[in-house]
Design an enzyme around this catalytic site. Structure first.
Site, PDB file in Angstrom:
ATOM      1  N   HIS A  24       0.809  -1.228   0.000  1.00 24.11           N
ATOM      2  CA  HIS A  24       0.000   0.000   0.000  1.00 24.11           C
ATOM      3  C   HIS A  24       0.844   1.281   0.000  1.00 24.11           C
ATOM      4  O   HIS A  24       0.765   2.125   0.879  1.00 24.11           O
ATOM      5  CB  HIS A  24      -1.137   0.013   1.026  1.00 24.11           C
ATOM      6  CG  HIS A  24      -0.817  -0.387   2.450  1.00 24.11           C
ATOM      7  ND1 HIS A  24       0.122   0.225   3.199  1.00 24.11           N
ATOM      8  CD2 HIS A  24      -1.390  -1.318   3.241  1.00 24.11           C
ATOM      9  CE1 HIS A  24       0.139  -0.306   4.406  1.00 24.11           C
ATOM     10  NE2 HIS A  24      -0.754  -1.259   4.457  1.00 24.11           N
ATOM     11  N   HIS A  78      -4.892 -10.265  13.911  1.00 27.76           N
ATOM     12  CA  HIS A  78      -5.110  -9.023  13.154  1.00 27.76           C
ATOM     13  C   HIS A  78      -6.011  -9.343  11.966  1.00 27.76           C
ATOM     14  O   HIS A  78      -5.925 -10.433  11.387  1.00 27.76           O
ATOM     15  CB  HIS A  78      -3.734  -8.518  12.687  1.00 27.76           C
ATOM     16  CG  HIS A  78      -3.707  -7.208  11.975  1.00 27.76           C
ATOM     17  ND1 HIS A  78      -4.715  -6.262  12.053  1.00 27.76           N
ATOM     18  CD2 HIS A  78      -2.746  -6.656  11.159  1.00 27.76           C
ATOM     19  CE1 HIS A  78      -4.367  -5.213  11.318  1.00 27.76           C
ATOM     20  NE2 HIS A  78      -3.193  -5.429  10.763  1.00 27.76           N
ATOM     21  N   GLU A  80      -6.188  -7.456   9.032  1.00 22.30           N
ATOM     22  CA  GLU A  80      -5.706  -7.053   7.702  1.00 22.30           C
ATOM     23  C   GLU A  80      -5.390  -8.292   6.855  1.00 22.30           C
ATOM     24  O   GLU A  80      -4.889  -9.303   7.343  1.00 22.30           O
ATOM     25  CB  GLU A  80      -4.483  -6.122   7.819  1.00 22.30           C
ATOM     26  CG  GLU A  80      -4.235  -5.374   6.515  1.00 22.30           C
ATOM     27  CD  GLU A  80      -3.259  -4.203   6.629  1.00 22.30           C
ATOM     28  OE1 GLU A  80      -2.596  -4.035   7.671  1.00 22.30           O
ATOM     29  OE2 GLU A  80      -3.170  -3.445   5.639  1.00 22.30           O
ATOM     30  N   ASP A  82      -3.252  -9.342   4.788  1.00 19.99           N
ATOM     31  CA  ASP A  82      -1.962 -10.043   4.673  1.00 19.99           C
ATOM     32  C   ASP A  82      -1.838 -11.137   5.743  1.00 19.99           C
ATOM     33  O   ASP A  82      -1.008 -12.038   5.607  1.00 19.99           O
ATOM     34  CB  ASP A  82      -0.768  -9.078   4.729  1.00 19.99           C
ATOM     35  CG  ASP A  82      -0.836  -8.053   5.832  1.00 19.99           C
ATOM     36  OD1 ASP A  82      -1.932  -7.754   6.317  1.00 19.99           O
ATOM     37  OD2 ASP A  82       0.222  -7.540   6.219  1.00 19.99           O
ATOM     38  N   HIS A 144      -1.605  -2.605  14.416  1.00 22.27           N
ATOM     39  CA  HIS A 144      -1.666  -1.523  13.481  1.00 22.27           C
ATOM     40  C   HIS A 144      -3.103  -1.060  13.194  1.00 22.27           C
ATOM     41  O   HIS A 144      -3.317   0.029  12.664  1.00 22.27           O
ATOM     42  CB  HIS A 144      -0.936  -2.055  12.230  1.00 22.27           C
ATOM     43  CG  HIS A 144      -1.164  -1.477  10.932  1.00 22.27           C
ATOM     44  ND1 HIS A 144      -1.442  -2.191   9.806  1.00 22.27           N
ATOM     45  CD2 HIS A 144      -1.110  -0.180  10.559  1.00 22.27           C
ATOM     46  CE1 HIS A 144      -1.534  -1.387   8.780  1.00 22.27           C
ATOM     47  NE2 HIS A 144      -1.335  -0.191   9.193  1.00 22.27           N
ATOM     48  N   ASP A 163       2.051  -7.424  13.577  1.00 18.61           N
ATOM     49  CA  ASP A 163       2.765  -6.364  12.856  1.00 18.61           C
ATOM     50  C   ASP A 163       3.902  -5.748  13.680  1.00 18.61           C
ATOM     51  O   ASP A 163       4.892  -5.263  13.112  1.00 18.61           O
ATOM     52  CB  ASP A 163       1.793  -5.245  12.449  1.00 18.61           C
ATOM     53  CG  ASP A 163       1.036  -5.579  11.169  1.00 18.61           C
ATOM     54  OD1 ASP A 163       1.486  -6.444  10.407  1.00 18.61           O
ATOM     55  OD2 ASP A 163      -0.016  -4.955  10.934  1.00 18.61           O
ATOM     56  N   TYR A 191      10.000  -0.127   8.426  1.00 16.63           N
ATOM     57  CA  TYR A 191       8.658  -0.638   8.731  1.00 16.63           C
ATOM     58  C   TYR A 191       7.978   0.253   9.776  1.00 16.63           C
ATOM     59  O   TYR A 191       6.818   0.639   9.635  1.00 16.63           O
ATOM     60  CB  TYR A 191       8.778  -2.084   9.242  1.00 16.63           C
ATOM     61  CG  TYR A 191       7.458  -2.774   9.397  1.00 16.63           C
ATOM     62  CD1 TYR A 191       6.911  -3.516   8.359  1.00 16.63           C
ATOM     63  CD2 TYR A 191       6.735  -2.667  10.581  1.00 16.63           C
ATOM     64  CE1 TYR A 191       5.694  -4.137   8.493  1.00 16.63           C
ATOM     65  CE2 TYR A 191       5.516  -3.285  10.723  1.00 16.63           C
ATOM     66  CZ  TYR A 191       5.000  -4.026   9.680  1.00 16.63           C
ATOM     67  OH  TYR A 191       3.783  -4.633   9.826  1.00 16.63           O
ATOM     68  N   HIS A 222       5.792 -10.462   9.946  1.00 12.49           N
ATOM     69  CA  HIS A 222       6.552 -10.114   8.735  1.00 12.49           C
ATOM     70  C   HIS A 222       8.041 -10.259   9.036  1.00 12.49           C
ATOM     71  O   HIS A 222       8.522  -9.739  10.065  1.00 12.49           O
ATOM     72  CB  HIS A 222       6.333  -8.658   8.323  1.00 12.49           C
ATOM     73  CG  HIS A 222       4.937  -8.331   7.886  1.00 12.49           C
ATOM     74  ND1 HIS A 222       4.386  -8.808   6.724  1.00 12.49           N
ATOM     75  CD2 HIS A 222       3.989  -7.561   8.458  1.00 12.49           C
ATOM     76  CE1 HIS A 222       3.155  -8.340   6.592  1.00 12.49           C
ATOM     77  NE2 HIS A 222       2.883  -7.590   7.634  1.00 12.49           N
TER      78      HIS A 222
HETATM   79 FE1  FEO Z   1      -1.479  -4.516   9.425  1.00 16.88          FE
HETATM   80 FE2  FEO Z   1       0.825  -6.829   8.259  1.00 16.88          FE
HETATM   81  O1  FEO Z   1      -0.866  -6.008   8.473  1.00 16.88           O
END
Ligand code: FEO
Length: 394
Positions: A24, A78, A80, A82, A144, A163, A191, A222
């Site tokens: 993004h 989370h 999101e 991903d 996040h 995250d 990040y 991640h």
């Molecule tokens: Fe807020 Fe890695 O997603």
């Protein structure tokens, strides 16, 4: 496509996104990974999952350990995509599986996927014993999204931090003692600057909790897993969340006919003469997400644009919009630029800097091509200004 056992019965089974270059709007030169973790036993538990296009990677790794149709619990730290994007396919394989998540996680997942899945909502600080292991859930809203939580596996001392503490790195290595640590720290900084920066107040609340539980392993969703350098990354998170800056300047600009660039270099000399390190970011050749990494701890932000059609150059507008969203605080800043007749770029930049409540220095505005004398004066003026302000804290 092998899983990696990180502690007895706890496996990394995530997906590696070698080709990812745009998250993004964030330039991810090193790709990324979406780390999912499988805990086996009487019940098989999967913590987080992967983007839909990496579902096969996830399943291939799980198949090396258990039948992927035998997952009982999906812990969703989370919403999101991903980390939740493979939920629909995982629940097709395991229709009876229970999703454990925060109250906002349940809301978000229902709004995303519109499915009648089974949920067990966990409150902040709640503990559940599953597979004879104690899972401790801690809500971390806005690190996040509002739904975020982290899961601590207490006996194994593993913190699944989602995250938080992540970095966009694709690699076959999984641990921080296997991959060049300077790259891991740089990517963790990038990040933080591009994802976590606006939520410093929330991060500040998490740090003492993490220090208190003193995990052996921090397993983010991640990049590289922290094992050897936990103290180092906590130290950096403390600094970043406290909005600590150093005597450093960044000069961010775009230029039509190089006059604004001449001014940028004259300003650079002023900082150098004042013994303040400076980094130049011509927006024609630098990505805004890399600039944010440098901005994270820079005390001075100088933004320049030529005037184009009574406005600023589009690259400068993009940078200002992006920076504003990430909401840095307590910086010194000023606008500069060359113009032909209108000169509107300067007040437009100043307005944006004011919205961030930066401490504004006088702007520098020159018509057409600045002369040598003008450039020398800019250098001298900046040097004087910075020497006077050097000892002042924002
Ligand atoms: Fe807020 Fe890695 O997603």
């Amino acid at each position: 496509m092998l899983p990696i056992e990180i502690k007895k019965g706890v496996y990394w089974v995530g997906g590696i996104d070698w080709d990812l270059r745009n998250f993004h709007g964030y330039l991810t030169q090193r790709g990324s990974s979406y780390n999912a973790y499988l805990i086996t036993g009487e019940q098989n538990i999967l913590i987080d999952n992967v983007k839909p296009h990496l579902f096969e990677q996830l399943i291939t790794r799980i198949e090396k350990i258990i039948d992927p149709r035998k997952i009982d619990i999906l812990i969703q730290n989370h919403v999101e995509m991903d980390h939740s994007g493979s939920l629909p396919k995982l629940l097709e394989l395991n229709p009876k599986a229970m999703i454990i998540t925060s109250p906002n996680g349940e809301k978000g997942l229902k709004l995303h996927y519109k499915k009648e899945w089974k949920f067990q909502v966990v409150q902040n600080n709640e503990q559940l014993t599953l597979n004879n292991r104690v899972f401790h859930f801690l809500h971390t809203p806005m690190v996040h999204w509002p739904d975020n939580m982290v899961t601590y596996l207490t006996d194994d001392r593993i913190l699944f931090s989602n995250d938080a503490f992540g970095q966009h790195i694709s690699s076959s290595e999984r641990f921080d003692n296997e991959y060049p640590i300077d790259i891991v720290m740089e990517e963790a900084k990038k990040y933080y600057a591009n994802i976590v920066f606006p939520y410093g107040e929330q991060v500040k609340k998490i740090i003492p909790v993490v220090e208190d539980i003193n995990p052996d392993i921090i397993a983010p969703s991640h990049g590289i897993i922290w094992k050897k350098h936990i103290r180092a990354i906590l130290k950096e998170y403390k600094k970043w969340s406290a909005n600590e800056t150093v005597e450093k300047a960044i000069i961010v600009y775009d230029t039509m006919w190089k006059s604004t660039e001449l001014m940028a270099y004259a300003i650079m000399k002023g900082f150098e003469n004042a013994k303040v390190p400076v980094e130049m970011f011509n927006l024609q050749v630098n990505h805004i997400s890399d600039i944010m990494t440098s901005l994270l701890d820079s005390r001075y932000i100088c933004v320049g644009s030529s005037t184009l059609n009574s406005n600023i150059l589009p690259s400068v507008a993009a940078f200002l919009t992006y920076m504003k969203g990430l909401a840095p605080k307590n910086r010194h800043a000023f606008a500069f630029g060359s113009y032909g007749w209108g000169g509107q770029s300067i007040p437009i930049i100043e307005d944006e800097l004011k919205k961030l409540k930066f401490d504004l220095f006088p702007s520098i505005k020159e018509q057409y091509i600045p002369s040598e004398e003008t450039l020398d004066k800019i250098t001298v003026d900046i040097q004087k200004l910075i020497v006077i302000n050097k000892t002042k804290k924002c």
